[in-house]
Scaffold this motif. Structure first.
Motif, PDB file in Angstrom:
ATOM      1  N   THR A 221       0.827  -1.211   0.000  1.00  7.94           N
ATOM      2  CA  THR A 221       0.000   0.000   0.000  1.00  7.94           C
ATOM      3  C   THR A 221       0.857   1.254   0.000  1.00  7.94           C
ATOM      4  OG1 THR A 221      -1.782  -1.149   1.183  1.00  7.94           O
ATOM      5  CG2 THR A 221      -1.800   1.258   1.235  1.00  7.94           C
ATOM      6  N   LEU A 222       1.896   1.261   0.827  1.00  7.42           N
ATOM      7  CA  LEU A 222       2.785   2.418   0.914  1.00  7.42           C
ATOM      8  C   LEU A 222       3.502   2.658  -0.408  1.00  7.42           C
ATOM      9  CD1 LEU A 222       3.866   4.539   2.962  1.00  7.42           C
ATOM     10  CD2 LEU A 222       5.799   3.007   3.353  1.00  7.42           C
ATOM     11  N   CYS A 223       3.953   1.576  -1.044  1.00  4.17           N
ATOM     12  CA  CYS A 223       4.659   1.702  -2.322  1.00  4.17           C
ATOM     13  C   CYS A 223       3.740   2.236  -3.412  1.00  4.17           C
ATOM     14  CB  CYS A 223       5.240   0.352  -2.735  1.00  4.17           C
ATOM     15  SG  CYS A 223       6.559  -0.257  -1.651  1.00  4.17           S
ATOM     16  N   ALA A 224       2.496   1.743  -3.442  1.00  5.03           N
ATOM     17  CA  ALA A 224       1.542   2.212  -4.442  1.00  5.03           C
ATOM     18  C   ALA A 224       1.213   3.683  -4.240  1.00  5.03           C
ATOM     19  CB  ALA A 224       0.264   1.363  -4.372  1.00  5.03           C
ATOM     20  N   THR A 225       1.094   4.096  -2.980  1.00  9.55           N
ATOM     21  CA  THR A 225       0.811   5.503  -2.683  1.00  9.55           C
ATOM     22  C   THR A 225       1.978   6.390  -3.105  1.00  9.55           C
ATOM     23  OG1 THR A 225      -0.549   4.829  -0.797  1.00  9.55           O
ATOM     24  CG2 THR A 225       0.165   7.125  -0.869  1.00  9.55           C
ATOM     25  N   ALA A 226       3.201   5.898  -2.926  1.00 14.97           N
ATOM     26  CA  ALA A 226       4.384   6.657  -3.322  1.00 14.97           C
ATOM     27  C   ALA A 226       4.380   6.929  -4.823  1.00 14.97           C
ATOM     28  CB  ALA A 226       5.650   5.906  -2.922  1.00 14.97           C
ATOM     29  N   LYS A 227       4.038   5.924  -5.609  1.00  8.09           N
ATOM     30  CA  LYS A 227       3.997   6.100  -7.062  1.00  8.09           C
ATOM     31  C   LYS A 227       2.883   7.052  -7.469  1.00  8.09           C
ATOM     32  CE  LYS A 227       5.800   1.472  -8.057  1.00  8.09           C
ATOM     33  NZ  LYS A 227       5.509   0.177  -8.713  1.00  8.09           N
ATOM     34  N   ARG A 228       1.729   6.878  -6.860  1.00 10.13           N
ATOM     35  CA  ARG A 228       0.583   7.718  -7.214  1.00 10.13           C
ATOM     36  C   ARG A 228       0.832   9.182  -6.834  1.00 10.13           C
ATOM     37  NH1 ARG A 228      -2.752   4.673  -5.142  1.00 10.13           N
ATOM     38  NH2 ARG A 228      -2.931   5.629  -3.089  1.00 10.13           N
ATOM     39  N   SER A 229       1.422   9.406  -5.679  1.00 11.59           N
ATOM     40  CA  SER A 229       1.651  10.774  -5.209  1.00 11.59           C
ATOM     41  C   SER A 229       2.758  11.474  -5.984  1.00 11.59           C
ATOM     42  CB  SER A 229       1.995  10.765  -3.713  1.00 11.59           C
ATOM     43  OG  SER A 229       0.954  10.183  -2.953  1.00 11.59           O
ATOM     44  N   SER A 230       3.650  10.706  -6.617  1.00 10.53           N
ATOM     45  CA  SER A 230       4.765  11.277  -7.370  1.00 10.53           C
ATOM     46  C   SER A 230       4.416  11.539  -8.829  1.00 10.53           C
ATOM     47  CB  SER A 230       5.981  10.346  -7.310  1.00 10.53           C
ATOM     48  OG  SER A 230       6.397  10.140  -5.972  1.00 10.53           O
ATOM     49  N   ALA A 231       3.231  11.129  -9.244  1.00 10.43           N
ATOM     50  CA  ALA A 231       2.862  11.262 -10.659  1.00 10.43           C
ATOM     51  C   ALA A 231       2.771  12.722 -11.086  1.00 10.43           C
ATOM     52  CB  ALA A 231       1.539  10.553 -10.923  1.00 10.43           C
ATOM     53  N   GLY A 232       2.386  13.586 -10.180  1.00 13.73           N
ATOM     54  CA  GLY A 232       2.183  14.991 -10.529  1.00 13.73           C
ATOM     55  C   GLY A 232       3.448  15.711 -10.940  1.00 13.73           C
ATOM     56  N   ASN A 233       4.598  15.345 -10.360  1.00 15.48           N
ATOM     57  CA  ASN A 233       5.856  16.032 -10.700  1.00 15.48           C
ATOM     58  C   ASN A 233       6.861  15.113 -11.393  1.00 15.48           C
ATOM     59  OD1 ASN A 233       6.706  14.514  -8.442  1.00 15.48           O
ATOM     60  ND2 ASN A 233       6.342  16.247  -7.066  1.00 15.48           N
ATOM     61  N   LEU A 234       6.420  13.908 -11.730  1.00 12.18           N
ATOM     62  CA  LEU A 234       7.221  12.991 -12.548  1.00 12.18           C
ATOM     63  C   LEU A 234       8.594  12.679 -11.982  1.00 12.18           C
ATOM     64  CD1 LEU A 234       6.359  14.419 -16.095  1.00 12.18           C
ATOM     65  CD2 LEU A 234       5.281  12.513 -14.906  1.00 12.18           C
ATOM     66  N   LYS A 235       8.715  12.594 -10.654  1.00 16.49           N
ATOM     67  CA  LYS A 235      10.013  12.252 -10.070  1.00 16.49           C
ATOM     68  C   LYS A 235      10.268  10.760 -10.212  1.00 16.49           C
ATOM     69  CE  LYS A 235       9.732  13.631  -5.851  1.00 16.49           C
ATOM     70  NZ  LYS A 235       8.536  14.487  -5.922  1.00 16.49           N
ATOM     71  N   GLN A 236      11.532  10.389 -10.158  1.00 18.01           N
ATOM     72  CA  GLN A 236      11.906   8.979 -10.249  1.00 18.01           C
ATOM     73  C   GLN A 236      11.556   8.274  -8.934  1.00 18.01           C
ATOM     74  OE1 GLN A 236      15.799   8.084 -11.842  1.00 18.01           O
ATOM     75  NE2 GLN A 236      15.946  10.085 -12.833  1.00 18.01           N
ATOM     76  N   VAL A 237      10.835   7.175  -9.024  1.00 17.07           N
ATOM     77  CA  VAL A 237      10.414   6.423  -7.841  1.00 17.07           C
ATOM     78  C   VAL A 237      10.916   4.994  -7.953  1.00 17.07           C
ATOM     79  CG1 VAL A 237       8.453   5.633  -6.450  1.00 17.07           C
ATOM     80  CG2 VAL A 237       8.357   7.864  -7.592  1.00 17.07           C
ATOM     81  N   TRP A 238      11.511   4.508  -6.879  1.00 16.47           N
ATOM     82  CA  TRP A 238      11.984   3.121  -6.832  1.00 16.47           C
ATOM     83  C   TRP A 238      11.490   2.500  -5.538  1.00 16.47           C
ATOM     84  CZ3 TRP A 238      17.205   0.832  -5.164  1.00 16.47           C
ATOM     85  CH2 TRP A 238      17.314  -0.498  -5.619  1.00 16.47           C
ATOM     86  N   THR A 239      10.756   1.400  -5.638  1.00 19.82           N
ATOM     87  CA  THR A 239      10.193   0.752  -4.452  1.00 19.82           C
ATOM     88  C   THR A 239      10.514  -0.737  -4.464  1.00 19.82           C
ATOM     89  OG1 THR A 239       8.040   0.024  -5.332  1.00 19.82           O
ATOM     90  CG2 THR A 239       8.250   2.355  -4.734  1.00 19.82           C
ATOM     91  N   ASN A 240      10.229  -1.376  -3.351  1.00 19.01           N
ATOM     92  CA  ASN A 240      10.386  -2.825  -3.262  1.00 19.01           C
ATOM     93  C   ASN A 240       9.117  -3.554  -3.675  1.00 19.01           C
ATOM     94  OD1 ASN A 240       9.001  -1.869  -0.982  1.00 19.01           O
ATOM     95  ND2 ASN A 240       9.553  -3.669   0.223  1.00 19.01           N
ATOM     96  N   GLU A 241       8.124  -2.802  -4.170  1.00 21.64           N
ATOM     97  CA  GLU A 241       6.844  -3.374  -4.616  1.00 21.64           C
ATOM     98  C   GLU A 241       6.157  -4.171  -3.518  1.00 21.64           C
ATOM     99  OE1 GLU A 241       5.704  -2.452  -7.411  1.00 21.64           O
ATOM    100  OE2 GLU A 241       7.505  -1.615  -8.314  1.00 21.64           O
ATOM    101  N   GLY A 242       6.435  -3.836  -2.274  1.00 23.69           N
ATOM    102  CA  GLY A 242       5.812  -4.539  -1.156  1.00 23.69           C
ATOM    103  C   GLY A 242       6.462  -5.863  -0.790  1.00 23.69           C
ATOM    104  N   ARG A 243       7.523  -6.250  -1.507  1.00 27.87           N
ATOM    105  CA  ARG A 243       8.193  -7.525  -1.225  1.00 27.87           C
ATOM    106  C   ARG A 243       9.216  -7.360  -0.101  1.00 27.87           C
ATOM    107  NH1 ARG A 243       9.543  -7.930  -7.495  1.00 27.87           N
ATOM    108  NH2 ARG A 243      10.778  -6.179  -6.746  1.00 27.87           N
ATOM    109  N   GLN A 244       9.507  -8.453   0.569  1.00 24.89           N
ATOM    110  CA  GLN A 244      10.520  -8.457   1.610  1.00 24.89           C
ATOM    111  C   GLN A 244      11.901  -8.575   0.978  1.00 24.89           C
ATOM    112  OE1 GLN A 244      10.343  -8.009   4.932  1.00 24.89           O
ATOM    113  NE2 GLN A 244       8.132  -7.629   4.785  1.00 24.89           N
ATOM    114  N   ILE A 245      12.784  -7.632   1.297  1.00 26.32           N
ATOM    115  CA  ILE A 245      14.156  -7.674   0.790  1.00 26.32           C
ATOM    116  C   ILE A 245      15.076  -8.102   1.924  1.00 26.32           C
ATOM    117  CG2 ILE A 245      16.017  -6.351  -0.268  1.00 26.32           C
ATOM    118  CD1 ILE A 245      13.587  -6.636  -2.048  1.00 26.32           C
TER     119      ILE A 245
END
Length: 274
Positions: A221-245
């Motif tokens: 959920t947090l990763c999806a929100t990060a991508k959605r919230s960054s769409a307005g200014n087109l910043k580069q986003v890198w997440t773990n897609e919710g997976r355990q690293i």
């Protein structure tokens, strides 16, 4: 404990804090509750420290080596405090691997360079690695120290400045870290730490136009929100897609994968004659 912004320990804008407890519920201390204003101050401090990216790779490497040596000197002390939350065994591994990771990225700093390509024309293409600028980092909850170092180190090694939100599981690790930073020649503003609620602070970082990148390691959920919230200014986003690293595994916890995302490539075309 206080926030760490612009190379200084500062009180949170809200004046509030939240409790940090161990696995048995014992109170370990209180961490400052950062808010939107604190993030804005941290981003401004990072923007004023962009000369870090202009410094030579050799100079950045020397700072990281110094940082590794100072963390090693305090390893017993930090392990003891971290053990109250994650257990003695994990704490010892986090500190030991954290020191190794520091030495590793210090070695990578002046060796992860660009490349020269040969296109099918009368020219060459020089690919140069350059820092992104200011990058926000939402650190994983499971490994308070190692997770922080695993994400922040490749970014600063490549010349970026960071606004990091430490693990909410044990944010008190910030106090140990900024004491190490202050004695390791890390320029003020290169590493900024704001503790608080990750979801709230992440949204502020995602929507901030002066933040060029966002690394978010959390649940799906947090990763999806990060991508959605960054769409307005087109910043580069890198997440773990919710997976355990598994940051304790060197094959997935460090290396080129992180360095690739910590920089952008500028291609310079150089024509030549016969």
């Amino acid at each position: 404990m206080k926030l760490y912004i612009g190379g200084k320990q500062v009180r949170p804008d809200s004046g509030y804090s939240f409790e940090c407890r161990d696995a048995r519920g014992k109170l370990l201390g209180e961490a400052p509750l950062g808010n939107r204003k604190d993030i804005r101050n941290a981003v401004e401090a990072a923007s004023q420290a962009q000369q870090w990216g202009a410094a030579t790779a050799h100079n950045r490497a020397q700072v990281l080596y110094y940082l590794a040596e100072n963390l090693s000197q305090r390893s017993v002390e930090i392990t003891g405090r971290l053990a109250a939350v994650v257990g003695r065994r994990q704490a010892a591994r986090e500190v030991s691997l954290g020191v190794q990771r520091l030495f590793s990225y210090a070695a990578w700093t002046d060796k992860y360079e660009g490349a020269v390509h040969s296109p099918p024309f009368r020219n060459i293409s020089v690919a140069m690695n350059e820092p992104l600028g200011t990058v926000g980092v939402i650190c994983p909850e499971s490994a308070p120290l190692l997770g922080f170092l695993s994400l922040v180190l490749p970014l600063i090694a490549m010349g970026n400045c960071v606004v990091a939100v430490p693990s909410v599981r044990y944010p008190l690790i910030t106090g140990d870290l900024y004491q190490v930073f202050e004695t390791s020649d890390v320029p003020g503003g290169v590493i900024n730490m704001v503790t608080g609620r990750p979801a709230e602070l992440m949204k502020v970082l995602a929507e901030h136009d002066s933040v060029e990148g966002l690394w978010c390691y959390g649940d799906e959920t947090l990763c999806a929100t990060a991508k959605r919230s960054s769409a307005g200014n087109l910043k580069q986003v890198w997440t773990n897609e919710g997976r355990q690293i598994d940051f304790f595994n060197e094959r997935v916890g460090e290396g080129r994968w992180y360095l690739d995302h910590a920089c952008q490539v500028k291609n310079i075309w150089v024509p030549y004659g016969e």
